[in-house]
Enzyme design. Sequence first.
Site, PDB file in Angstrom:
ATOM      1  N   HIS A  46      21.582  -4.188  46.743  1.00 36.68           N
ATOM      2  CA  HIS A  46      21.004  -2.862  46.933  1.00 36.68           C
ATOM      3  C   HIS A  46      20.550  -2.677  48.374  1.00 36.68           C
ATOM      4  O   HIS A  46      20.777  -1.623  48.989  1.00 36.68           O
ATOM      5  CB  HIS A  46      19.830  -2.665  45.978  1.00 36.68           C
ATOM      6  CG  HIS A  46      19.330  -1.257  45.917  1.00 36.68           C
ATOM      7  ND1 HIS A  46      18.047  -0.912  46.250  1.00 36.68           N
ATOM      8  CD2 HIS A  46      19.949  -0.099  45.578  1.00 36.68           C
ATOM      9  CE1 HIS A  46      17.884   0.394  46.113  1.00 36.68           C
ATOM     10  NE2 HIS A  46      19.024   0.914  45.712  1.00 36.68           N
ATOM     11  N   GLU A  85      19.997  12.905  47.010  1.00 36.51           N
ATOM     12  CA  GLU A  85      19.489  11.614  47.511  1.00 36.51           C
ATOM     13  C   GLU A  85      18.175  11.713  48.290  1.00 36.51           C
ATOM     14  O   GLU A  85      17.273  10.903  47.987  1.00 36.51           O
ATOM     15  CB  GLU A  85      20.559  10.915  48.367  1.00 36.51           C
ATOM     16  CG  GLU A  85      20.097   9.507  48.725  1.00 36.51           C
ATOM     17  CD  GLU A  85      21.067   8.782  49.633  1.00 36.51           C
ATOM     18  OE1 GLU A  85      20.806   7.622  49.937  1.00 36.51           O
ATOM     19  OE2 GLU A  85      22.067   9.379  50.043  1.00 36.51           O
ATOM     20  N   HIS A 134      15.396  12.567  45.068  1.00 34.75           N
ATOM     21  CA  HIS A 134      15.525  11.130  44.795  1.00 34.75           C
ATOM     22  C   HIS A 134      14.491  10.313  45.562  1.00 34.75           C
ATOM     23  O   HIS A 134      13.781   9.475  44.985  1.00 34.75           O
ATOM     24  CB  HIS A 134      16.944  10.671  45.151  1.00 34.75           C
ATOM     25  CG  HIS A 134      17.059   9.201  45.399  1.00 34.75           C
ATOM     26  ND1 HIS A 134      17.158   8.673  46.674  1.00 34.75           N
ATOM     27  CD2 HIS A 134      17.073   8.154  44.562  1.00 34.75           C
ATOM     28  CE1 HIS A 134      17.231   7.355  46.590  1.00 34.75           C
ATOM     29  NE2 HIS A 134      17.193   7.008  45.326  1.00 34.75           N
ATOM     30  N   HIS A 137      11.003   7.917  44.395  1.00 38.16           N
ATOM     31  CA  HIS A 137      10.676   6.556  44.818  1.00 38.16           C
ATOM     32  C   HIS A 137       9.281   6.502  45.424  1.00 38.16           C
ATOM     33  O   HIS A 137       8.498   5.589  45.131  1.00 38.16           O
ATOM     34  CB  HIS A 137      11.706   6.078  45.850  1.00 38.16           C
ATOM     35  CG  HIS A 137      12.893   5.391  45.257  1.00 38.16           C
ATOM     36  ND1 HIS A 137      12.936   4.045  45.021  1.00 38.16           N
ATOM     37  CD2 HIS A 137      14.096   5.875  44.842  1.00 38.16           C
ATOM     38  CE1 HIS A 137      14.106   3.716  44.499  1.00 38.16           C
ATOM     39  NE2 HIS A 137      14.834   4.813  44.385  1.00 38.16           N
ATOM     40  N   HIS A 179      16.425   6.202  38.193  1.00 41.75           N
ATOM     41  CA  HIS A 179      17.844   6.371  38.494  1.00 41.75           C
ATOM     42  C   HIS A 179      18.657   6.784  37.270  1.00 41.75           C
ATOM     43  O   HIS A 179      19.741   7.358  37.425  1.00 41.75           O
ATOM     44  CB  HIS A 179      18.410   5.120  39.157  1.00 41.75           C
ATOM     45  CG  HIS A 179      18.275   5.153  40.650  1.00 41.75           C
ATOM     46  ND1 HIS A 179      19.178   5.798  41.466  1.00 41.75           N
ATOM     47  CD2 HIS A 179      17.302   4.675  41.474  1.00 41.75           C
ATOM     48  CE1 HIS A 179      18.797   5.700  42.720  1.00 41.75           C
ATOM     49  NE2 HIS A 179      17.662   5.024  42.760  1.00 41.75           N
TER      50      HIS A 179
END
Length: 690
Positions: A208, A349, A364, A368, A404
């Site tokens: 990742h 994203e 996205h 996070h 996700h």
Amino acid sequence: MSSNADVLALLQRPLEPTFYPKDNGKVVLEIPDEYLTDRYRPIGDELQKRFTDNVDIRIPVRNVGTPDISFAQVIDRRASFSLFIEKHREIASKLIELFIQQPDIPSLIGVASYCRDRLNVFLFQYALAVAVQHRQDTNSVNLPSILELFPDQFVDPAVFPKLREEGKVVSQANRMVIELPQNFTASDREDEQRLAYFREDIGVNMHHWHWHLVYPTSGPREIIDKDRRGELFFYMHQQIIHRYNVERFCNRLGKVRSMHNFREPIPEAYFPKMIRTSNSRPYASRPRNFTIKDIDRDVEGLKFTINEMEQWRDRIYTAIDAGFVVDATGKNIPLDEKKGIDILSNIIEASDLSINPKLYGNLHISGHIALAFCHDPDNRYLEEYGIMGDVATAQRDPTFYKWHSFIDDVLVRHKDTFDPYTAKDLSLPGVSISSLSVSLNRPKAPPNVLLTYWQRAQVDLASGLDFGPDGSVFASFTHLQHAPFAYNFEVINSNSAPVRGTARIFIAPKTDDRNTPLKYSEWRGYVLEMDKFVVMLNPGSNRITRRSDQSSVTVAFDRTFRQIKTDKDLPDKTELEKFRFCGCGWPDHMLLPKGTPEGMRFDLFVMISNYADEDIGQNIDMTSPARCDDSHSFCGLRDQKYPDGRSMGFPFDRKSPSSVQTVQDYVAPYPNMRTTDMTIKFTNTVIART
């Protein structure tokens, strides 16, 4: 010593001063006095004498002046650095550009030497690594593994004192291997701990990190604007979610719940038990039933609300349902079958390629950030981000998969707006697969039965122990592994001329965690891409054997856990060229799901698709040892187009007619497809890697 090797010296032991000897005390960078920091400049002569007298190689650093790096010094040298924080991304982008602009390698080394001791260590390492990967004169440098540089992001910190003691007290020949505990974050009373071997796997997390190194979210346009970058963000992360859910089935746990409701408490707790060695601050823990909250942290320049996240989500839903997005000029951009997923993924994203960030926001990344700071959303307690705030650690947290899964659901909503593939899309006239099996690479192995087990391997962590011992200090860790296997199938070409096709291999579980058979509409949500390669079919029968270690999805174990090597270590040019590679890819040891002791049943699917429909007109020597395409299914090709004209995930990226209830229904009309049953058996045995 080559100039490429000079770059490697800058990347080693990131917390030690630049003038400090590298490569076990054999190499030293001779930097100009002007490049010494204020702490060391008054004693520069003493340092030069002390650290350069007994070394094998001296690397003179060119004095290229003192570049203005004040823009980057706003991040403290030992503070946390995150690619999910916009201010950090903007600074990293400028620093990458500074490194890219240098006219030659000596100038790059000069500028980087000046920056190294003055900037945040993580920022410097990231920016230099991205620049090295994308400069034409340095892109053959095999970057050191992030595990070597920052082991604190991957392993239990309790082993570091043991490693330092072993390295300082015991001679190299007599050093013992220090064992890393396999499960140290929770007991078996926590159901989620059954998946710790997946979430906390070193190779999985390194994949990742490396993917985001190859595909940065922000930076110079020529670096981030890669072919089908947005679509690859979608597909690579979708495959991670598919793999995670299949592993859950292997452990009798249900599919992960997507995080559609941003205000709902998060039942999964996580206590990472990890410490940032750069500043001795622990990664924050998250007790059960935490909720994400509005973020207002001036120190990182972060401010957004959950309400804004919901607005961004709903605007994206509206765009998907309408079939178009609105760009920054107010123009409607269609989300068509070819470009739509790329456009939409960049918006979600959100990368610098988003066509309208003011309207569609930063969904996205904000997720996070909200999860990473849920313990201290307003910086009241001066806490740093949790592990969801770092691409190297995020996959350790169960909420990564919840978040996700939501991102994947949004993008699948777009993919499901398209009609099913037609017979022309799926067929290959005159080509049929007459037999299909998979077997272990050993004599008399029963067909269609694959094996997994635990393996104990070793990794040298000396390079990550700043001011630590010379030589090597090895730690052992336990990970999932599979016995080598091969696919075997026979393809009949009834045409009078050779036919070129693409072999596409997938597996998917036949049942869920409750042993309930999966309908096709569910089954396609768990397909795992195993391999993809071009085949030339001569008229008549063609027997094809494909080994598991040839997979287009994975990188070899030795490449995942590679060590720094130069032309000094590998004087043979062929061997050195073989060692130079991207390193991006799913770890080979995690290619197969774990399975179960009694054997978990899967469908093995193989399709030969029509190469004429997916040829992108790109001539590449796929046999070159330095081609850097080990995992092109997940990572693409360096400086090339994605090597498949089809949509990623084809043929399962679109829904099928309602008449298709099983994978057998899907395959039946097409002789160029075939399925067979296979079983994966897990043995709870630990075998040492030789």
